[in-house]
Motif scaffolding. Structure first.
Motif, short mmCIF file in Angstrom:
data_model
loop_
_atom_site.label_atom_id
_atom_site.label_comp_id
_atom_site.label_asym_id
_atom_site.label_seq_id
_atom_site.Cartn_x
_atom_site.Cartn_y
_atom_site.Cartn_z
N LEU A 35 0.83 -1.20 0.00
CA LEU A 35 0.00 0.00 0.00
C LEU A 35 0.87 1.26 0.00
O LEU A 35 0.59 2.23 -0.73
CB LEU A 35 -0.93 -0.01 1.21
N ILE A 36 1.92 1.25 0.81
CA ILE A 36 2.84 2.39 0.86
C ILE A 36 3.52 2.58 -0.49
O ILE A 36 3.59 3.70 -1.01
CB ILE A 36 3.90 2.18 1.97
N LEU A 37 4.01 1.50 -1.07
CA LEU A 37 4.67 1.58 -2.37
C LEU A 37 3.71 2.10 -3.43
O LEU A 37 4.06 2.95 -4.26
CB LEU A 37 5.20 0.19 -2.76
N PHE A 38 2.48 1.61 -3.39
CA PHE A 38 1.45 2.02 -4.34
C PHE A 38 1.14 3.51 -4.19
O PHE A 38 1.01 4.24 -5.19
CB PHE A 38 0.19 1.18 -4.09
N ILE A 66 -6.26 2.25 13.58
CA ILE A 66 -6.46 3.58 13.02
C ILE A 66 -5.25 4.48 13.30
O ILE A 66 -4.90 5.35 12.49
CB ILE A 66 -7.76 4.23 13.58
N THR A 67 -4.58 4.25 14.43
CA THR A 67 -3.38 5.03 14.76
C THR A 67 -2.26 4.74 13.76
O THR A 67 -1.52 5.64 13.36
CB THR A 67 -2.90 4.71 16.19
N THR A 68 -2.14 3.48 13.36
CA THR A 68 -1.13 3.11 12.36
C THR A 68 -1.35 3.87 11.07
O THR A 68 -0.41 4.43 10.49
CB THR A 68 -1.17 1.60 12.09
N LEU A 69 -2.59 3.89 10.60
CA LEU A 69 -2.90 4.58 9.35
C LEU A 69 -2.66 6.09 9.49
O LEU A 69 -2.17 6.74 8.56
CB LEU A 69 -4.34 4.30 8.94
N ASN A 70 -3.00 6.63 10.65
CA ASN A 70 -2.74 8.06 10.88
C ASN A 70 -1.24 8.36 10.85
O ASN A 70 -0.82 9.40 10.33
CB ASN A 70 -3.34 8.50 12.22
N ASN A 71 -0.43 7.46 11.41
CA ASN A 71 1.01 7.64 11.40
C ASN A 71 1.55 7.64 9.96
O ASN A 71 2.43 8.43 9.62
CB ASN A 71 1.70 6.53 12.20
N LEU A 72 1.02 6.73 9.14
CA LEU A 72 1.46 6.66 7.74
C LEU A 72 1.05 7.92 6.98
O LEU A 72 1.80 8.41 6.12
CB LEU A 72 0.87 5.42 7.07
N LYS A 74 0.63 10.96 8.30
CA LYS A 74 1.50 12.05 8.76
C LYS A 74 2.87 11.99 8.10
O LYS A 74 3.48 13.02 7.82
CB LYS A 74 1.65 11.99 10.29
N ALA A 75 3.35 10.78 7.85
CA ALA A 75 4.66 10.61 7.22
C ALA A 75 4.60 10.78 5.70
O ALA A 75 5.64 10.78 5.04
CB ALA A 75 5.22 9.23 7.55
N GLY A 76 3.39 10.90 5.15
CA GLY A 76 3.25 11.06 3.71
C GLY A 76 3.40 9.78 2.93
O GLY A 76 3.59 9.80 1.71
N LEU A 77 3.32 8.64 3.63
CA LEU A 77 3.50 7.35 2.97
C LEU A 77 2.18 6.75 2.47
O LEU A 77 2.17 5.86 1.63
CB LEU A 77 4.17 6.36 3.93
N PHE A 78 1.09 7.22 3.03
CA PHE A 78 -0.24 6.80 2.58
C PHE A 78 -1.11 8.04 2.63
O PHE A 78 -1.46 8.53 3.69
CB PHE A 78 -0.80 5.70 3.50
N LYS A 79 -1.44 8.58 1.46
CA LYS A 79 -2.12 9.87 1.44
C LYS A 79 -3.02 10.00 0.21
O LYS A 79 -2.96 9.19 -0.72
CB LYS A 79 -1.10 11.00 1.43
N LYS A 80 -3.82 11.06 0.23
CA LYS A 80 -4.68 11.37 -0.90
C LYS A 80 -3.85 12.10 -1.97
O LYS A 80 -2.93 12.85 -1.66
CB LYS A 80 -5.84 12.25 -0.47
N GLN A 81 -4.20 11.84 -3.19
CA GLN A 81 -3.50 12.47 -4.31
C GLN A 81 -3.97 13.91 -4.45
O GLN A 81 -5.14 14.18 -4.69
CB GLN A 81 -3.79 11.70 -5.60
N GLU A 82 -3.03 14.84 -4.28
CA GLU A 82 -3.38 16.26 -4.33
C GLU A 82 -2.98 16.90 -5.64
O GLU A 82 -3.41 18.00 -5.97
CB GLU A 82 -2.71 16.99 -3.16
N LEU A 223 10.70 -1.27 8.60
CA LEU A 223 10.29 0.10 8.33
C LEU A 223 8.81 0.28 8.60
O LEU A 223 8.39 1.25 9.25
CB LEU A 223 10.61 0.46 6.87
N VAL A 224 8.00 -0.65 8.12
CA VAL A 224 6.56 -0.57 8.35
C VAL A 224 6.23 -0.70 9.83
O VAL A 224 5.36 0.01 10.35
CB VAL A 224 5.82 -1.67 7.54
N GLU A 225 6.94 -1.57 10.51
CA GLU A 225 6.65 -1.81 11.93
C GLU A 225 6.86 -0.57 12.79
O GLU A 225 6.24 -0.42 13.84
CB GLU A 225 7.52 -2.96 12.45
N THR A 226 7.74 0.34 12.36
CA THR A 226 7.97 1.56 13.14
C THR A 226 6.72 2.45 13.16
O THR A 226 6.58 3.31 14.06
CB THR A 226 9.14 2.37 12.59
N PHE A 227 5.83 2.26 12.20
CA PHE A 227 4.61 3.08 12.14
C PHE A 227 3.41 2.38 12.77
O PHE A 227 2.37 2.99 12.97
CB PHE A 227 4.27 3.42 10.69
#
Length: 232
Positions: A35-38, A66-72, A74-82, A223-227
């Motif tokens: 998901l992050i790579l995508f 939900i906290t995991t997804l929020n962390n991702l 915030k890091a810009g690794l999982f976000k909406k396309q702007e 790397l993923v586990e840190t989030f």
């Protein structure tokens, strides 16, 4: 599938594959890695797909993540396309994907990744070839600031004739050894990136010896586990 995502061959195939993993409740770290790579390779996901995958993840793996997804996010690794993805421009300009890699006569760092050249290593190649100024417009498309400064021996660095890392002149310190370049990875580096740099150093005509410093050795899993963080 990782190669398919990196090569941007089919958005729909990648999306459907990740969706299927979620519904099968495959290990969360496996799903998040893809998901992050995508997300990163597309400069974020369209709002409709972002909201859908986020909702499906929480339904399949429970709302405690939900906290995991929020962390991702915030890091810009999982976000909406702007904005429109710049991935194709970056990939083409820096030759991140090399087709028809010759495994018998390999001469490019993409050999280490079966046809993919890590962005980090390509940037290092440019830095020791001619500095980052020739690719400054590409650097502006990447996240984070960049700075180029020259002093001492680097002001007379030899020029490189291609991304293969073969130089047109050998820079040596007074005692005849090759000059040293310190490459620092803040946040972590993978063993594969280290292997790619060693491969770069071993090429004929390489003007420098590279010393690698990092804050941590990481891989996709760690790397993923840190989030990852659960509520409660």
């Amino acid at each position: 599938m990782e190669h398919t995502i990196v090569e941007s061959q089919s958005y729909d195939i990648c999306f459907d594959y990740i969706e299927e993993l979620i519904h099968k409740q495959e290990p969360l770290t496996t799903v998040l890695r893809l998901l992050i790579l995508f997300s990163v390779t597309n400069s974020g996901l369209p709002k409709k797909h972002f909201d859908y995958l986020r909702r499906e993840l929480l339904h399949s793996y429970r709302f405690e993540h939900i906290t995991t997804l929020n962390n991702l996010e915030k890091a810009g690794l999982f976000k909406k396309q702007e904005s429109r993805s710049n991935r194709f421009t970056i990939k083409r300009a820096l030759q991140l994907v090399v087709e028809d890699t010759d495994t018998a006569n390999f001469n490019d760092i993409s050999y280490v990744f079966s046809g993919y050249a890590p962005l980090s290593i390509r940037l290092i190649q440019h830095a020791i070839r001619s500095g980052w100024r020739p690719v400054e417009e590409i650097l502006k498309l990447l996240p984070g600031p960049h700075l180029e400064t020259k002093r001492g021996a680097f002001s007379n660095s030899p020029s490189f004739d291609s991304l293969s890392g073969v130089s047109t002149g050998i820079a040596k310190v007074p005692d005849g050894r090759r000059a040293l370049v310190l490459v620092v990875f803040v946040g972590g580096v993978t063993f594969a990136e280290i292997s790619a740099l060693r491969f770069l150093c071993s090429q004929e005509g390489m003007a420098y010896d590279l010393i690698i410093a990092t804050t941590k050795i990481v891989n996709g899993q760690t790397l993923v586990e840190t989030f990852m963080e659960k509520l409660g």
